[in-house]
Design a protein around this motif. Structure first.
Motif, short mmCIF file in Angstrom:
data_model
loop_
_atom_site.label_atom_id
_atom_site.label_comp_id
_atom_site.label_asym_id
_atom_site.label_seq_id
_atom_site.Cartn_x
_atom_site.Cartn_y
_atom_site.Cartn_z
N GLU A 170 -1.21 -5.59 -7.94
CA GLU A 170 -1.82 -6.80 -8.51
C GLU A 170 -1.53 -7.97 -7.58
N GLU A 186 -7.68 -6.86 2.37
CA GLU A 186 -8.19 -6.67 1.00
C GLU A 186 -8.26 -5.17 0.68
N ASN A 187 -8.73 -4.39 1.63
CA ASN A 187 -8.81 -2.94 1.42
C ASN A 187 -7.42 -2.32 1.28
N ARG A 199 -10.94 -8.67 5.14
CA ARG A 199 -11.45 -7.46 4.49
C ARG A 199 -10.48 -6.28 4.68
N ARG A 216 0.83 -1.22 0.00
CA ARG A 216 0.00 0.00 0.00
C ARG A 216 0.86 1.26 0.00
N ASN A 266 -6.29 -3.06 -2.21
CA ASN A 266 -7.18 -2.56 -3.26
C ASN A 266 -6.69 -1.20 -3.78
N HIS A 267 -5.77 -1.26 -4.72
CA HIS A 267 -5.17 -0.04 -5.27
C HIS A 267 -4.79 -0.34 -6.72
#
Ligand code: UDP
Length: 370
Positions: A214, A205-206, A202, A19, A209-210
């Motif tokens: 990948e 996952e968040n 979750r 991230r 999530n960008h």
């Protein structure tokens, strides 16, 4: 030319670093994991009864680190769950860590009172004393107490969990659960604690999530053939080097899951069995998020040595010998340009989740100029 990073492992360490690189460096990141899910050992899922199951055992997020707390809160809200652990000692239900409430639960009041007074004369209220230090008592009553706590709380539990007695594991291990001269029944005294409202999977996952990230699951590091500018490896450091100096030992755990046709099995999320049975503790997951179901699921936790190909790595085993072995791998790792190790397995350190995240945030800061 654009820098492309490979992160091996989609647990909290890998996801945190991914991230940061994606967001603050605008770099491309491929995150691979040999498992079929993200989250590493923090992985959780809702079962058919709607109960959030922590597949690899109870995970309670707790930290006093402002940076870590503000980072994770961007990806999830937390409830105000404060972890407490019940233990059954000689059939008596009480609190772990051993504290003044435990004293009164397990001993007759007059004896408990005498011990309490002696403890307060010797230690400051609210002090945490590791058991190996607590054993060094001159007073006969306190000696009796120290022996009692050693035997009833630590000896059998540690032997089950680590395969050796408390004296044979690094002091830092049993110091995680000190004798606590307090009436605070919580397991952790960190400023912030709780359970992610939609679970750890979750949350991770968040984080992942960008658009620059990948994720490839079911992907073993050894099968990746592309070139990467940098590799961040959260897998086992000895495995990375094909065990050339020998294997770093780990403890593994396994869980026997049981489902019951009733609302609750036990009144707490975790009940420790330090003296009885061959499991160490029983987890009942529905307590964490107060999941509503007429059924309940529990997991009895057992410990064993890690064996390649048989089970998973859970706990590095800190002691002088393993420190030395790890140091050899660490030294070798330093010679590799653009390869970095982090996480419980990469650093061979018994990190809690917050410490793993802190380490990833610090690694990110340290490579800023590179
Ligand atoms: N421990 C113990 N008795 C207990 C709880 C903990 O002897 O009732 C010791 C044991 O050696 C254990 C260590 O303290 O491995 C750390 O416990 P903790 O609950 O922090 O372990 P984790 O939740 O990380 O497995």
């Amino acid at each position: 030319m654009e820098c492309v990073n490979l992160i091996v492992g989609a647990g909290v360490s890998g996801a945190t670093l991914a991230r940061k690189l994606a967001e603050e460096k605008n770099q491309k990141i491929i995150v691979i994991d040999s498992k079929s899910h993200i989250g590493g050992n923090c992985y959780d899922y809702r079962d058919k009864n709607g109960i959030m199951i922590h597949q690899y055992g109870s995970h309670i997020f707790h930290t006093s680190d402002e940076k870590v707390w503000s980072f994770v809160r961007r990806f999830t809200d937390f409830n105000q769950y404060m972890h407490k652990v019940i233990a059954i000692i000689d059939g008596v239900e009480t609190t772990i860590p051993f504290n003044f409430n435990t004293l009164y639960d397990v001993f007759p009041t007059t004896l408990a009172k005498r011990l309490e007074e002696k403890l307060l004369a010797k230690f400051a209220y609210n002090k945490k004393v590791p058991i190996l230090e607590f054993q060094k008592q001159d007073d006969e009553d306190l000696k009796f107490l120290a022996n009692y706590v050693y035997e009833k709380v630590f000896l059998h539990y540690t032997t089950k969990q680590w395969g050796v007695s408390p004296n044979e594991v690094a002091g830092a291990v049993t110091a995680r659960v000190p004798v606590y001269l307090s009436k605070d029944n919580r397991y952790f005294q960190d400023k912030y604690q709780g359970i992610p409202l939609e679970g750890y999977t979750r949350m991770v996952e968040n984080m992942l999530n960008h658009p620059n990230i990948e994720v490839r699951l079911n992907t073993d590091y050894k099968t990746v053939k592309e070139h990467f500018d940098r590799i961040f490896y959260t897998g086992a450091i000895d495995e990375f080097f094909n065990y050339e100096f020998g294997q770093l030992p780990y403890r593994s755990v396994y869980f026997k899951f049981e489902e019951y046709d009733r609302e609750f099995y036990q009144k707490n999320s975790v009940v420790n069995y330090p003296c009885n049975y061959d499991f160490t503790r029983i987890h009942e997951y529905k307590h964490y998020l107060q999941d509503k179901s007429a059924k309940t699921v529990i997991a009895k936790e057992y410990s064993e040595f890690f064996e390649l190909g048989k089970n998973e790595r859970y706990y590095p085993i800190p002691n002088e010998e393993t420190e030395k072995l790890y140091a050899r791998y660490y030294e070798k790792a330093q010679t590799l340009p653009n390869v970095y190790f982090l996480g419980r397995l990469g650093d061979y350190k018994y990190y809690d989740m917050d410490k793993a995240i802190k380490r990833a945030l610090e690694l990110f800061e340290s490579i800023q100029g590179e």
